[in-house]
Design a protein around this motif. Sequence first.
Motif, PDB file in Angstrom:
ATOM      1  N   SER A 204       0.812  -1.221   0.000  1.00  0.00           N
ATOM      2  CA  SER A 204       0.000   0.000   0.000  1.00  0.00           C
ATOM      3  C   SER A 204       0.844   1.269   0.000  1.00  0.00           C
ATOM      4  O   SER A 204       0.328   2.356  -0.257  1.00  0.00           O
ATOM      5  N   ALA A 205       2.133   1.152   0.305  1.00  0.00           N
ATOM      6  CA  ALA A 205       3.033   2.311   0.329  1.00  0.00           C
ATOM      7  C   ALA A 205       4.467   1.799   0.329  1.00  0.00           C
ATOM      8  O   ALA A 205       4.731   0.647   0.693  1.00  0.00           O
ATOM      9  N   ALA A 206       5.406   2.673  -0.068  1.00  0.00           N
ATOM     10  CA  ALA A 206       6.819   2.297  -0.116  1.00  0.00           C
ATOM     11  C   ALA A 206       7.677   3.448   0.388  1.00  0.00           C
ATOM     12  O   ALA A 206       7.393   4.620   0.101  1.00  0.00           O
ATOM     13  N   VAL A 207       8.752   3.093   1.126  1.00  0.00           N
ATOM     14  CA  VAL A 207       9.668   4.089   1.672  1.00  0.00           C
ATOM     15  C   VAL A 207      11.105   3.667   1.369  1.00  0.00           C
ATOM     16  O   VAL A 207      11.719   2.922   2.133  1.00  0.00           O
ATOM     17  N   PRO A 208      11.667   4.122   0.249  1.00  0.00           N
ATOM     18  CA  PRO A 208      13.070   3.831  -0.046  1.00  0.00           C
ATOM     19  C   PRO A 208      14.004   4.855   0.597  1.00  0.00           C
ATOM     20  O   PRO A 208      13.746   6.058   0.561  1.00  0.00           O
TER      21      PRO A 208
ATOM     22  N   VAL B  91      15.085  -1.135 -15.409  1.00  0.00           N
ATOM     23  CA  VAL B  91      14.331  -2.128 -14.629  1.00  0.00           C
ATOM     24  C   VAL B  91      12.991  -1.584 -14.158  1.00  0.00           C
ATOM     25  O   VAL B  91      11.970  -2.282 -14.188  1.00  0.00           O
ATOM     26  N   ALA B  92      12.984  -0.345 -13.701  1.00  0.00           N
ATOM     27  CA  ALA B  92      11.745   0.268 -13.197  1.00  0.00           C
ATOM     28  C   ALA B  92      11.799   1.768 -13.425  1.00  0.00           C
ATOM     29  O   ALA B  92      12.727   2.440 -12.964  1.00  0.00           O
ATOM     30  N   LYS B  93      10.823   2.264 -14.122  1.00  0.00           N
ATOM     31  CA  LYS B  93      10.738   3.696 -14.408  1.00  0.00           C
ATOM     32  C   LYS B  93       9.792   4.375 -13.419  1.00  0.00           C
ATOM     33  O   LYS B  93       8.896   3.731 -12.867  1.00  0.00           O
ATOM     34  N   PRO B  94       9.954   5.674 -13.183  1.00  0.00           N
ATOM     35  CA  PRO B  94       9.050   6.377 -12.282  1.00  0.00           C
ATOM     36  C   PRO B  94       7.581   6.196 -12.648  1.00  0.00           C
ATOM     37  O   PRO B  94       6.727   6.074 -11.758  1.00  0.00           O
ATOM     38  N   ALA B  95       7.279   6.145 -13.918  1.00  0.00           N
ATOM     39  CA  ALA B  95       5.889   5.983 -14.353  1.00  0.00           C
ATOM     40  C   ALA B  95       5.313   4.623 -13.974  1.00  0.00           C
ATOM     41  O   ALA B  95       4.087   4.438 -13.980  1.00  0.00           O
ATOM     42  N   ASP B  96       6.188   3.662 -13.626  1.00  0.00           N
ATOM     43  CA  ASP B  96       5.727   2.323 -13.251  1.00  0.00           C
ATOM     44  C   ASP B  96       5.272   2.234 -11.801  1.00  0.00           C
ATOM     45  O   ASP B  96       4.639   1.248 -11.404  1.00  0.00           O
ATOM     46  N   VAL B  97       5.601   3.230 -10.992  1.00  0.00           N
ATOM     47  CA  VAL B  97       5.251   3.214  -9.565  1.00  0.00           C
ATOM     48  C   VAL B  97       3.727   3.235  -9.414  1.00  0.00           C
ATOM     49  O   VAL B  97       3.044   4.064 -10.014  1.00  0.00           O
ATOM     50  N   LYS B  98       3.206   2.346  -8.583  1.00  0.00           N
ATOM     51  CA  LYS B  98       1.754   2.188  -8.476  1.00  0.00           C
ATOM     52  C   LYS B  98       1.191   2.575  -7.108  1.00  0.00           C
ATOM     53  O   LYS B  98      -0.036   2.542  -6.917  1.00  0.00           O
ATOM     54  N   ILE B  99       2.041   2.916  -6.151  1.00  0.00           N
ATOM     55  CA  ILE B  99       1.590   3.223  -4.794  1.00  0.00           C
ATOM     56  C   ILE B  99       2.288   4.481  -4.280  1.00  0.00           C
ATOM     57  O   ILE B  99       3.289   4.908  -4.844  1.00  0.00           O
ATOM     58  N   PRO B 100       1.747   5.097  -3.224  1.00  0.00           N
ATOM     59  CA  PRO B 100       2.412   6.272  -2.647  1.00  0.00           C
ATOM     60  C   PRO B 100       3.842   5.949  -2.229  1.00  0.00           C
ATOM     61  O   PRO B 100       4.119   4.887  -1.667  1.00  0.00           O
ATOM     62  N   LEU B 101       4.738   6.904  -2.500  1.00  0.00           N
ATOM     63  CA  LEU B 101       6.166   6.692  -2.304  1.00  0.00           C
ATOM     64  C   LEU B 101       6.737   7.850  -1.492  1.00  0.00           C
ATOM     65  O   LEU B 101       6.475   9.010  -1.789  1.00  0.00           O
ATOM     66  N   GLN B 102       7.518   7.507  -0.462  1.00  0.00           N
ATOM     67  CA  GLN B 102       8.251   8.529   0.285  1.00  0.00           C
ATOM     68  C   GLN B 102       9.731   8.170   0.250  1.00  0.00           C
ATOM     69  O   GLN B 102      10.135   7.120   0.749  1.00  0.00           O
ATOM     70  N   GLY B 103      10.550   9.040  -0.342  1.00  0.00           N
ATOM     71  CA  GLY B 103      11.966   8.748  -0.488  1.00  0.00           C
ATOM     72  C   GLY B 103      12.836   9.635   0.375  1.00  0.00           C
ATOM     73  O   GLY B 103      12.542  10.823   0.559  1.00  0.00           O
ATOM     74  N   HIS B 104      13.932   9.056   0.892  1.00  0.00           N
ATOM     75  CA  HIS B 104      14.888   9.783   1.734  1.00  0.00           C
ATOM     76  C   HIS B 104      16.278   9.618   1.129  1.00  0.00           C
ATOM     77  O   HIS B 104      16.750   8.489   0.953  1.00  0.00           O
ATOM     78  N   PHE B 105      16.937  10.742   0.832  1.00  0.00           N
ATOM     79  CA  PHE B 105      18.187  10.691   0.088  1.00  0.00           C
ATOM     80  C   PHE B 105      19.227  11.623   0.700  1.00  0.00           C
ATOM     81  O   PHE B 105      18.892  12.632   1.315  1.00  0.00           O
ATOM     82  N   ALA B 106      20.492  11.277   0.497  1.00  0.00           N
ATOM     83  CA  ALA B 106      21.602  12.063   1.021  1.00  0.00           C
ATOM     84  C   ALA B 106      22.164  12.972  -0.061  1.00  0.00           C
ATOM     85  O   ALA B 106      22.283  12.578  -1.223  1.00  0.00           O
ATOM     86  N   ASN B 107      22.530  14.174   0.341  1.00  0.00           N
ATOM     87  CA  ASN B 107      23.116  15.112  -0.618  1.00  0.00           C
ATOM     88  C   ASN B 107      24.564  14.765  -0.947  1.00  0.00           C
ATOM     89  O   ASN B 107      25.082  15.197  -1.982  1.00  0.00           O
ATOM     90  N   SER B 108      25.228  14.007  -0.070  1.00  0.00           N
ATOM     91  CA  SER B 108      26.592  13.532  -0.339  1.00  0.00           C
ATOM     92  C   SER B 108      26.532  12.026  -0.565  1.00  0.00           C
ATOM     93  O   SER B 108      26.620  11.237   0.382  1.00  0.00           O
ATOM     94  N   ASP B 109      26.329  11.643  -1.815  1.00  0.00           N
ATOM     95  CA  ASP B 109      26.112  10.227  -2.113  1.00  0.00           C
ATOM     96  C   ASP B 109      26.672   9.901  -3.490  1.00  0.00           C
ATOM     97  O   ASP B 109      26.201  10.429  -4.505  1.00  0.00           O
ATOM     98  N   ASP B 110      27.668   9.029  -3.511  1.00  0.00           N
ATOM     99  CA  ASP B 110      28.259   8.614  -4.785  1.00  0.00           C
ATOM    100  C   ASP B 110      27.542   7.420  -5.396  1.00  0.00           C
ATOM    101  O   ASP B 110      27.804   7.060  -6.541  1.00  0.00           O
ATOM    102  N   PHE B 111      26.647   6.798  -4.634  1.00  0.00           N
ATOM    103  CA  PHE B 111      25.921   5.628  -5.120  1.00  0.00           C
ATOM    104  C   PHE B 111      24.600   6.055  -5.774  1.00  0.00           C
ATOM    105  O   PHE B 111      24.314   5.699  -6.911  1.00  0.00           O
TER     106      PHE B 111
END
Length: 223
Positions: A130-134, A143-163
């Motif tokens: 019902s929801a996803a939190v990456p 493999v997966a495009k943004p348009a393929d997302v089917k549920i509410p998504l909350q993402g948390h990301f770092a500003n200093s990230d080489d990955f």
Amino acid sequence: MGTRIRFTRPDGKEAEGYLSLAGKANAPGVVVVQEWWGLQDQIKGLCDRFALLGYDALAPDLYAGTVIPYHDSDAALREMQSLNFLDACDQVVRGAALFLLKSSPKVAVAGFCMGGAVACLAACRVPEFSAAVPFYGLPPDAVAKPADVKIPLQGHFANSDDFVTPENVDAFEAGLKAAAKSFEFYRYDASHAFMNEQRTVHDRHCAELAWERTSAFLKKHLW
């Protein structure tokens, strides 16, 4: 607080994972997806924290018992590269969701590092969520495009990230906006894996803020 269990994949094979229970009937569920280090104690601790919030939390073991020490990034990379991501998503992670849904009315997926990419993949491919939190993880566009997302998504990301670079995040966010998806992205002045309190990159302030946002997001979509 939790225990190691076995559960059945959709294809009938068995998988294992760490289960931590909220201790009350009809608790919503969260599938917690590991970093590239394997199902180590820090991920188990996150399951326990979700249980304290009132969720039954299950972390499937994508490496079948292999745990990589933090100093051995080369071994972690080899283990991640040998992982069949589609099988992990469609069989192991989905199997974990189906297990939780036996007693939970709704289930979300949260993933960290490599697990963040798997969580996004599950948001596109696993209908039970019902929801996803990456957290600081995104799948390749092939493999997966943004348009393929089917549920509410909350993402948390770092500003200093080489990955998962800020440019990667911006591109995925733009795709979600263009597809009119339900999402919210947060960026933190921290390094990759800032949620992991066992590593020197841990940032307490950012981690606590991200946890508060995650808690509010899950409460909105699972209760």
